[in-house]
Design a protein around this motif. Structure first.
Motif, short mmCIF file in Angstrom:
data_model
loop_
_atom_site.label_atom_id
_atom_site.label_comp_id
_atom_site.label_asym_id
_atom_site.label_seq_id
_atom_site.Cartn_x
_atom_site.Cartn_y
_atom_site.Cartn_z
N TYR A 3 12.00 -0.93 -6.88
CA TYR A 3 13.01 -1.49 -5.97
C TYR A 3 12.35 -2.38 -4.91
O TYR A 3 12.80 -3.49 -4.65
CB TYR A 3 13.78 -0.34 -5.31
CG TYR A 3 14.77 -0.80 -4.28
CD1 TYR A 3 16.07 -1.17 -4.64
CD2 TYR A 3 14.41 -0.88 -2.93
CE1 TYR A 3 16.97 -1.61 -3.69
CE2 TYR A 3 15.32 -1.33 -1.98
CZ TYR A 3 16.59 -1.68 -2.36
OH TYR A 3 17.48 -2.12 -1.41
N VAL A 4 11.27 -1.88 -4.31
CA VAL A 4 10.58 -2.63 -3.25
C VAL A 4 10.03 -3.96 -3.80
O VAL A 4 10.17 -5.01 -3.17
CB VAL A 4 9.44 -1.78 -2.64
CG1 VAL A 4 8.58 -2.60 -1.69
CG2 VAL A 4 10.01 -0.57 -1.90
N TYR A 24 8.81 0.92 -15.46
CA TYR A 24 7.49 0.28 -15.43
C TYR A 24 7.25 -0.36 -14.06
O TYR A 24 8.11 -1.07 -13.53
CB TYR A 24 7.38 -0.78 -16.53
CG TYR A 24 6.14 -1.62 -16.40
CD1 TYR A 24 4.89 -1.08 -16.69
CD2 TYR A 24 6.22 -2.94 -15.94
CE1 TYR A 24 3.73 -1.85 -16.54
CE2 TYR A 24 5.07 -3.71 -15.79
CZ TYR A 24 3.83 -3.15 -16.10
OH TYR A 24 2.70 -3.91 -15.94
N VAL A 25 6.08 -0.10 -13.51
CA VAL A 25 5.68 -0.74 -12.25
C VAL A 25 4.26 -1.27 -12.46
O VAL A 25 3.37 -0.51 -12.82
CB VAL A 25 5.67 0.29 -11.08
CG1 VAL A 25 5.23 -0.38 -9.80
CG2 VAL A 25 7.03 0.92 -10.90
N PRO A 26 4.07 -2.57 -12.26
CA PRO A 26 2.72 -3.11 -12.43
C PRO A 26 1.84 -2.72 -11.24
O PRO A 26 2.14 -3.08 -10.11
CB PRO A 26 2.94 -4.63 -12.46
CG PRO A 26 4.23 -4.84 -11.72
CD PRO A 26 5.03 -3.58 -11.84
N ILE A 27 0.78 -1.95 -11.50
CA ILE A 27 -0.09 -1.50 -10.42
C ILE A 27 -1.42 -2.25 -10.53
O ILE A 27 -2.06 -2.20 -11.58
CB ILE A 27 -0.36 0.01 -10.50
CG1 ILE A 27 0.96 0.79 -10.56
CG2 ILE A 27 -1.19 0.48 -9.30
CD1 ILE A 27 0.77 2.28 -10.78
N ARG A 28 -1.83 -2.91 -9.46
CA ARG A 28 -3.11 -3.65 -9.51
C ARG A 28 -4.29 -2.76 -9.15
O ARG A 28 -5.36 -2.86 -9.73
CB ARG A 28 -3.05 -4.84 -8.58
CG ARG A 28 -4.29 -5.70 -8.68
CD ARG A 28 -3.98 -7.12 -8.36
NE ARG A 28 -5.08 -8.00 -8.67
CZ ARG A 28 -5.23 -9.20 -8.12
NH1 ARG A 28 -4.35 -9.66 -7.27
NH2 ARG A 28 -6.24 -9.96 -8.46
N TYR A 29 -4.12 -1.89 -8.17
CA TYR A 29 -5.21 -1.00 -7.73
C TYR A 29 -4.70 0.43 -7.70
O TYR A 29 -3.67 0.71 -7.09
CB TYR A 29 -5.69 -1.38 -6.33
CG TYR A 29 -6.09 -2.83 -6.18
CD1 TYR A 29 -7.35 -3.26 -6.59
CD2 TYR A 29 -5.20 -3.75 -5.64
CE1 TYR A 29 -7.71 -4.60 -6.47
CE2 TYR A 29 -5.57 -5.08 -5.51
CZ TYR A 29 -6.81 -5.50 -5.93
OH TYR A 29 -7.17 -6.82 -5.80
N ILE A 80 0.45 -4.32 -5.99
CA ILE A 80 0.56 -2.94 -5.51
C ILE A 80 -0.80 -2.26 -5.53
O ILE A 80 -1.55 -2.38 -6.50
CB ILE A 80 1.52 -2.12 -6.40
CG1 ILE A 80 2.95 -2.65 -6.27
CG2 ILE A 80 1.47 -0.63 -6.07
CD1 ILE A 80 3.92 -2.01 -7.24
N CYS A 81 -1.08 -1.53 -4.45
CA CYS A 81 -2.24 -0.65 -4.40
C CYS A 81 -1.72 0.74 -4.10
O CYS A 81 -1.14 0.97 -3.03
CB CYS A 81 -3.18 -1.13 -3.29
SG CYS A 81 -4.56 -0.01 -3.02
N VAL A 104 0.86 -1.18 0.00
CA VAL A 104 0.00 0.00 0.00
C VAL A 104 0.90 1.24 0.00
O VAL A 104 1.69 1.45 0.92
CB VAL A 104 -0.93 -0.01 1.24
CG1 VAL A 104 -1.79 1.25 1.27
CG2 VAL A 104 -1.81 -1.25 1.23
N GLU A 105 0.77 2.03 -1.08
CA GLU A 105 1.66 3.18 -1.27
C GLU A 105 0.83 4.45 -1.47
O GLU A 105 -0.31 4.39 -1.94
CB GLU A 105 2.58 2.89 -2.47
CG GLU A 105 3.50 4.01 -2.92
CD GLU A 105 4.54 4.45 -1.89
OE1 GLU A 105 4.17 4.70 -0.73
OE2 GLU A 105 5.71 4.59 -2.28
N ASP A 106 1.42 5.60 -1.14
CA ASP A 106 0.70 6.86 -1.30
C ASP A 106 0.68 7.33 -2.76
O ASP A 106 -0.36 7.65 -3.31
CB ASP A 106 1.29 7.97 -0.40
CG ASP A 106 2.80 8.15 -0.56
OD1 ASP A 106 3.44 7.38 -1.30
OD2 ASP A 106 3.35 9.08 0.06
#
Ligand code: IMP
Ligand code: MG
Length: 200
Positions: free
Chosen positions: A130-131, A158-163, A145-146, A118-120
Protein backbone atom coordinates in the motif's frame (compact mmCIF):
# COMPACT_ATOMS: atom_id res chain seq x y z
CA UNK A 1 -0.63 -0.58 48.67
CA UNK A 2 2.22 -2.39 46.99
CA UNK A 3 -0.15 -5.18 45.99
CA UNK A 4 -2.60 -2.66 44.46
CA UNK A 5 0.15 -1.09 42.41
CA UNK A 6 1.17 -4.51 41.15
CA UNK A 7 -2.39 -5.37 40.12
CA UNK A 8 -2.76 -2.04 38.30
CA UNK A 9 0.52 -2.56 36.49
CA UNK A 10 -0.55 -6.02 35.44
CA UNK A 11 -3.94 -4.89 34.12
CA UNK A 12 -2.35 -1.99 32.24
CA UNK A 13 0.42 -4.27 31.00
CA UNK A 14 2.96 -1.75 32.29
CA UNK A 15 5.42 -4.39 33.31
CA UNK A 16 8.84 -3.87 34.75
CA UNK A 17 11.49 -4.45 32.08
CA UNK A 18 12.53 -7.78 33.55
CA UNK A 19 9.14 -9.22 32.69
CA UNK A 20 10.06 -9.85 29.07
CA UNK A 21 11.92 -12.88 30.42
CA UNK A 22 8.59 -14.45 31.33
CA UNK A 23 7.21 -14.33 27.81
CA UNK A 24 10.32 -14.84 25.68
CA UNK A 25 10.90 -18.21 24.02
CA UNK A 26 14.28 -17.40 22.44
CA UNK A 27 16.50 -14.57 21.43
CA UNK A 28 16.34 -14.82 17.65
CA UNK A 29 18.85 -12.08 16.77
CA UNK A 30 21.12 -10.72 19.47
CA UNK A 31 22.39 -7.16 19.73
CA UNK A 32 25.81 -7.86 18.21
CA UNK A 33 24.32 -9.64 15.18
CA UNK A 34 21.83 -6.81 14.64
CA UNK A 35 24.51 -4.13 14.79
CA UNK A 36 26.90 -6.04 12.52
CA UNK A 37 24.22 -6.51 9.88
CA UNK A 38 23.10 -2.88 10.11
CA UNK A 39 26.67 -1.75 9.56
CA UNK A 40 26.82 -3.92 6.42
CA UNK A 41 23.54 -2.50 5.17
CA UNK A 42 24.79 1.04 5.84
CA UNK A 43 27.90 0.38 3.75
CA UNK A 44 25.92 -1.16 0.90
CA UNK A 45 23.39 1.69 0.85
CA UNK A 46 26.16 4.31 1.00
CA UNK A 47 27.77 2.77 -2.08
CA UNK A 48 24.53 2.35 -4.02
CA UNK A 49 23.37 5.91 -3.42
CA UNK A 50 26.74 7.65 -3.60
CA UNK A 51 25.76 9.65 -6.69
CA UNK A 52 22.39 10.70 -5.34
CA UNK A 53 21.94 14.42 -4.80
CA UNK A 54 18.63 14.05 -2.99
CA UNK A 55 18.57 10.97 -0.81
CA UNK A 56 15.69 10.57 1.65
CA UNK A 57 15.09 7.84 4.24
CA UNK A 58 11.47 7.33 5.21
CA UNK A 59 10.90 5.66 8.57
CA UNK A 60 7.65 3.76 8.99
CA UNK A 61 6.56 4.50 12.54
CA UNK A 62 6.60 3.21 15.06
CA UNK A 63 8.31 -0.14 14.58
CA UNK A 64 11.21 1.05 12.41
CA UNK A 65 12.39 3.81 14.73
CA UNK A 66 15.35 1.91 16.27
CA UNK A 67 16.42 0.51 12.92
CA UNK A 68 16.23 3.94 11.25
CA UNK A 69 18.33 5.67 13.89
CA UNK A 70 21.03 2.97 13.89
CA UNK A 71 21.03 2.55 10.10
CA UNK A 72 21.21 6.29 9.47
CA UNK A 73 24.35 6.52 11.61
CA UNK A 74 26.00 3.81 9.49
CA UNK A 75 25.21 5.59 6.22
CA UNK A 76 28.17 7.74 5.28
CA UNK A 77 26.57 9.90 2.57
CA UNK A 78 24.29 12.91 3.09
CA UNK A 79 20.63 12.08 3.52
CA UNK A 80 17.43 13.55 4.91
CA UNK A 81 14.85 11.67 6.99
CA UNK A 82 11.11 11.82 7.23
CA UNK A 83 8.51 9.83 9.12
CA UNK A 84 5.20 8.25 8.28
CA UNK A 85 2.85 6.46 10.68
CA UNK A 86 0.79 3.60 9.31
CA UNK A 87 -1.59 1.15 10.89
CA UNK A 88 -3.10 -1.91 9.37
CA UNK A 89 -6.10 -3.54 10.89
CA UNK A 90 -6.87 -7.22 10.95
CA UNK A 91 -8.95 -9.90 12.54
CA UNK A 92 -6.73 -10.25 15.60
CA UNK A 93 -4.13 -8.03 17.17
CA UNK A 94 -1.32 -9.92 15.46
CA UNK A 95 -2.67 -10.13 11.92
CA UNK A 96 -2.76 -7.46 9.28
CA UNK A 97 -5.64 -7.49 6.83
CA UNK A 98 -4.66 -5.20 4.04
CA UNK A 99 -6.86 -2.43 5.40
CA UNK A 100 -4.12 0.13 5.78
CA UNK A 101 -4.48 3.62 7.19
CA UNK A 102 -2.09 6.57 7.22
CA UNK A 103 -2.07 8.07 10.70
CA UNK A 104 0.63 10.62 9.91
CA UNK A 105 1.84 11.56 6.46
CA UNK A 106 5.26 12.84 5.37
CA UNK A 107 6.27 16.48 5.71
CA UNK A 108 8.54 16.22 2.68
CA UNK A 109 7.67 16.52 -0.97
CA UNK A 110 9.33 13.39 -2.40
CA UNK A 111 9.07 14.40 -6.07
CA UNK A 112 12.43 13.76 -7.84
CA UNK A 113 14.06 12.35 -4.69
CA UNK A 114 15.77 9.01 -4.17
CA UNK A 115 13.50 7.53 -1.55
CA UNK A 116 14.36 4.55 0.63
CA UNK A 117 11.57 3.25 2.85
CA UNK A 118 12.88 1.86 6.14
CA UNK A 119 10.60 -0.75 7.72
CA UNK A 120 10.89 -3.07 10.72
CA UNK A 121 9.26 -6.22 9.35
CA UNK A 122 7.40 -7.36 6.27
CA UNK A 123 4.86 -10.04 7.02
CA UNK A 124 1.86 -10.38 4.65
CA UNK A 125 3.27 -7.49 2.63
CA UNK A 126 -0.05 -5.63 2.68
CA UNK A 127 1.26 -2.57 4.52
CA UNK A 128 4.27 -1.97 2.31
CA UNK A 129 2.41 -2.77 -0.91
CA UNK A 130 0.00 0.00 0.00
CA UNK A 131 2.75 2.45 0.99
CA UNK A 132 4.68 1.76 -2.24
CA UNK A 133 1.64 2.35 -4.38
CA UNK A 134 0.81 5.57 -2.56
CA UNK A 135 4.33 7.01 -2.65
CA UNK A 136 4.89 6.11 -6.28
CA UNK A 137 2.02 8.44 -7.25
CA UNK A 138 4.13 11.30 -5.82
CA UNK A 139 6.77 10.80 -8.51
CA UNK A 140 9.98 10.11 -6.61
CA UNK A 141 13.10 9.69 -8.75
CA UNK A 142 13.55 6.22 -7.25
CA UNK A 143 11.66 4.27 -4.61
CA UNK A 144 13.02 1.22 -2.77
CA UNK A 145 12.51 -0.74 0.44
CA UNK A 146 14.92 -1.62 3.22
CA UNK A 147 13.44 -3.96 5.81
CA UNK A 148 15.18 -5.24 8.90
CA UNK A 149 13.15 -8.47 8.99
CA UNK A 150 11.43 -10.47 6.28
CA UNK A 151 8.90 -13.06 7.43
CA UNK A 152 8.81 -14.39 3.89
CA UNK A 153 6.66 -17.50 4.52
CA UNK A 154 3.70 -15.28 5.33
CA UNK A 155 3.70 -13.19 2.16
CA UNK A 156 0.29 -12.60 0.57
CA UNK A 157 1.24 -9.79 -1.80
CA UNK A 158 4.51 -9.43 -3.69
CA UNK A 159 6.66 -6.59 -2.40
CA UNK A 160 9.99 -5.82 -4.08
CA UNK A 161 12.59 -5.59 -1.30
CA UNK A 162 15.99 -4.09 -2.13
CA UNK A 163 17.69 -4.54 1.25
CA UNK A 164 16.89 -7.18 3.86
CA UNK A 165 18.52 -7.43 7.26
CA UNK A 166 17.37 -10.95 8.15
CA UNK A 167 14.93 -13.49 6.72
CA UNK A 168 13.11 -14.98 9.70
CA UNK A 169 10.75 -17.92 10.31
CA UNK A 170 7.04 -17.50 10.89
CA UNK A 171 7.10 -16.62 14.57
CA UNK A 172 5.89 -13.55 16.41
CA UNK A 173 8.87 -11.43 17.35
CA UNK A 174 9.42 -8.41 19.55
CA UNK A 175 12.11 -5.99 20.66
CA UNK A 176 14.31 -3.49 18.80
CA UNK A 177 11.34 -1.37 17.74
CA UNK A 178 8.79 -4.16 17.51
CA UNK A 179 6.21 -4.13 20.26
CA UNK A 180 4.04 -6.46 22.23
CA UNK A 181 0.98 -4.35 22.98
CA UNK A 182 3.20 -1.26 22.69
CA UNK A 183 5.79 -2.46 25.25
CA UNK A 184 9.37 -3.75 24.80
CA UNK A 185 10.32 -1.66 21.76
CA UNK A 186 13.46 -0.62 23.67
CA UNK A 187 14.99 -4.09 23.97
CA UNK A 188 18.28 -4.17 22.01
CA UNK A 189 17.62 -7.63 20.49
CA UNK A 190 14.86 -9.45 18.58
CA UNK A 191 13.09 -12.07 20.69
CA UNK A 192 10.49 -14.71 19.88
CA UNK A 193 7.32 -14.57 21.95
CA UNK A 194 6.14 -17.62 23.82
CA UNK A 195 2.48 -17.25 22.86
CA UNK A 196 1.35 -19.77 25.51
CA UNK A 197 2.74 -17.51 28.20
CA UNK A 198 1.85 -14.18 26.59
CA UNK A 199 -1.70 -15.24 25.81
CA UNK A 200 -1.66 -14.74 22.05
P1 IMP B 1 2.17 -6.76 6.93
O1 IMP B 1 1.26 -5.70 6.38
O2 IMP B 1 1.44 -8.05 7.21
O3 IMP B 1 3.41 -6.97 6.10
O4 IMP B 1 2.56 -6.31 8.39
C1 IMP B 1 3.56 -5.48 8.66
C2 IMP B 1 3.38 -4.92 10.04
O5 IMP B 1 2.83 -5.89 10.96
C3 IMP B 1 4.72 -4.56 10.60
O6 IMP B 1 5.07 -3.25 10.27
C4 IMP B 1 4.54 -4.78 12.07
O7 IMP B 1 4.03 -3.60 12.65
C5 IMP B 1 3.50 -5.85 12.20
N1 IMP B 1 4.10 -7.18 12.47
C6 IMP B 1 4.13 -8.24 11.64
N2 IMP B 1 4.74 -9.29 12.20
C7 IMP B 1 5.14 -8.86 13.43
C8 IMP B 1 5.86 -9.50 14.51
O8 IMP B 1 6.28 -10.68 14.47
N3 IMP B 1 6.07 -8.73 15.60
C9 IMP B 1 5.64 -7.44 15.71
N4 IMP B 1 4.99 -6.81 14.73
C10 IMP B 1 4.73 -7.52 13.60
MG1 MG C 1 5.22 -1.62 11.62
Amino acid sequence: MRQDAEITMRSLRINPMENYKKIIKDILIDEAALQTRIEELGREISTDYKNSTNFLLICILRGAIMFLTDLSRKITIPHAMDFMAISSYGTGGRESSGVVRINMDLNTNICDKDVLIVEDIIDSGNTLAYVLELLSTRKPKSLHICTLLDKYERREVYVPIRYTGFRIPNEFVFGYGLDLDEIYRNLPFIGVVDLDKFGG
